[in-house]
Design an enzyme around this catalytic site. Structure first.
Site, PDB file in Angstrom:
ATOM      1  N   HIS A 175       0.702  -1.203   0.133  1.00 46.93           N
ATOM      2  CA  HIS A 175      -0.101  -0.251   0.077  1.00 46.93           C
ATOM      3  C   HIS A 175       0.796   1.241   0.138  1.00 46.93           C
ATOM      4  O   HIS A 175       1.795   1.389   0.769  1.00 46.93           O
ATOM      5  CB  HIS A 175      -1.221  -0.006   1.352  1.00 46.93           C
ATOM      6  CG  HIS A 175      -1.906   1.212   1.180  1.00 46.93           C
ATOM      7  ND1 HIS A 175      -1.673   2.216   2.363  1.00 46.93           N
ATOM      8  CD2 HIS A 175      -2.856   1.599   0.366  1.00 46.93           C
ATOM      9  CE1 HIS A 175      -2.777   2.906   2.096  1.00 46.93           C
ATOM     10  NE2 HIS A 175      -3.467   2.679   1.142  1.00 46.93           N
ATOM     11  N   ASP A 197      -0.757   6.012  -6.134  1.00 46.36           N
ATOM     12  CA  ASP A 197      -1.687   7.063  -6.408  1.00 46.36           C
ATOM     13  C   ASP A 197      -1.033   8.248  -7.334  1.00 46.36           C
ATOM     14  O   ASP A 197       0.136   8.494  -7.351  1.00 46.36           O
ATOM     15  CB  ASP A 197      -2.386   7.739  -5.124  1.00 46.36           C
ATOM     16  CG  ASP A 197      -2.591   6.676  -4.008  1.00 46.36           C
ATOM     17  OD1 ASP A 197      -3.620   6.314  -4.037  1.00 46.36           O
ATOM     18  OD2 ASP A 197      -2.065   6.488  -3.463  1.00 46.36           O
ATOM     19  N   HIS A 222      -0.956  10.533  -3.035  1.00 49.45           N
ATOM     20  CA  HIS A 222      -2.309  10.234  -2.559  1.00 49.45           C
ATOM     21  C   HIS A 222      -3.138  11.492  -2.529  1.00 49.45           C
ATOM     22  O   HIS A 222      -4.403  11.719  -2.957  1.00 49.45           O
ATOM     23  CB  HIS A 222      -2.599   9.390  -1.360  1.00 49.45           C
ATOM     24  CG  HIS A 222      -3.697   8.977  -0.883  1.00 49.45           C
ATOM     25  ND1 HIS A 222      -4.513   9.802  -0.153  1.00 49.45           N
ATOM     26  CD2 HIS A 222      -4.535   8.005  -1.369  1.00 49.45           C
ATOM     27  CE1 HIS A 222      -5.556   9.355   0.096  1.00 49.45           C
ATOM     28  NE2 HIS A 222      -5.704   7.935  -0.611  1.00 49.45           N
TER      29      HIS A 222
END
Length: 203
Positions: free
Chosen positions: A44, A73, A86
């Site tokens: 992640h 992201d 992100h």
């Protein structure tokens, strides 16, 4: 950076620990063999509790650890480039200016900045005084002088490892809903997708 054997991975909690933290786990002793055909080890934001999130350091760490996919992201900059972040606004908990000072919260919008402007900031050291965010993600994180990478830099990094089996789970961060807090300055979705598609086709 020392490479780890792909036969050595974190034990049964691997995916969860990379996603949510290594606070209570000694990763130096928790290795096990994993069947790649049935198990996807996804890092992640590249593994943000061990390396600074969405940086080349975190992505490289994930690959060396043996991750089979990398979650990350994207944001579209003012000059039509894609960078890995992100948040559309530079996060004051992890971003320092050229003088080494943590930036003011909600001051810098990536979508209104060029890549050259963004590269002046460092996102490799989490502010130890930022409270719960540091307690959850910063205590176990290594620190580096790290810049926000572009999508091309991420793709080049993966290629440099010669690993064609790494899956990139890349989120196009967009706020088309006028009621959303990120709606102001939202990048044009069509342009965002076109830029992304053009980059992927060149890789």
């Amino acid at each position: 950076m020392k490479k780890l054997s792909k036969k050595l991975l974190l034990s049964g909690l691997a995916a969860l620990t990379i996603y949510s933290g290594f606070n209570n786990i000694d990763i130096s002793t928790t290795y096990a063999k994993v069947n790649y055909d049935v198990f996807d080890l996804e890092a992640h934001r590249g593994g943000r509790d061990v390396r600074p999130e969405n940086t080349l350091y975190s992505y490289a760490y994930a690959i060396e650890l043996g991750a089979t996919s990398i979650e990350c992201d994207m944001q579209l900059t003012k000059d039509g480039k894609i960078v890995m972040s992100h948040n559309p606004i530079l996060n004051s908990d992890i971003t320092r200016d050229e003088n080494g000072n943590y930036i003011e919260n909600n001051k810098y919008d990536i979508r209104l900045m060029t890549v050259d402007e963004l590269k002046k900031f460092d996102v490799g050291v989490m502010d130890p005084n930022c409270g719960e965010y540091y307690d959850l993600h910063g205590k176990t994180q290594f620190t580096y002088d790290a810049k926000i990478p572009t999508l091309e830099e991420l793709m080049q990094l993966i290629q440099s490892y010669g690993d064609k089996n790494i899956v990139s789970n890349i989120e196009t961060i967009s706020y088309p809903d006028p009621a959303s807090a990120g709606y102001k300055n939202n990048a044009d979705p069509k342009k965002f997708v076109e830029v992304f598609n053009n980059i992927v086709k060149k890789i």
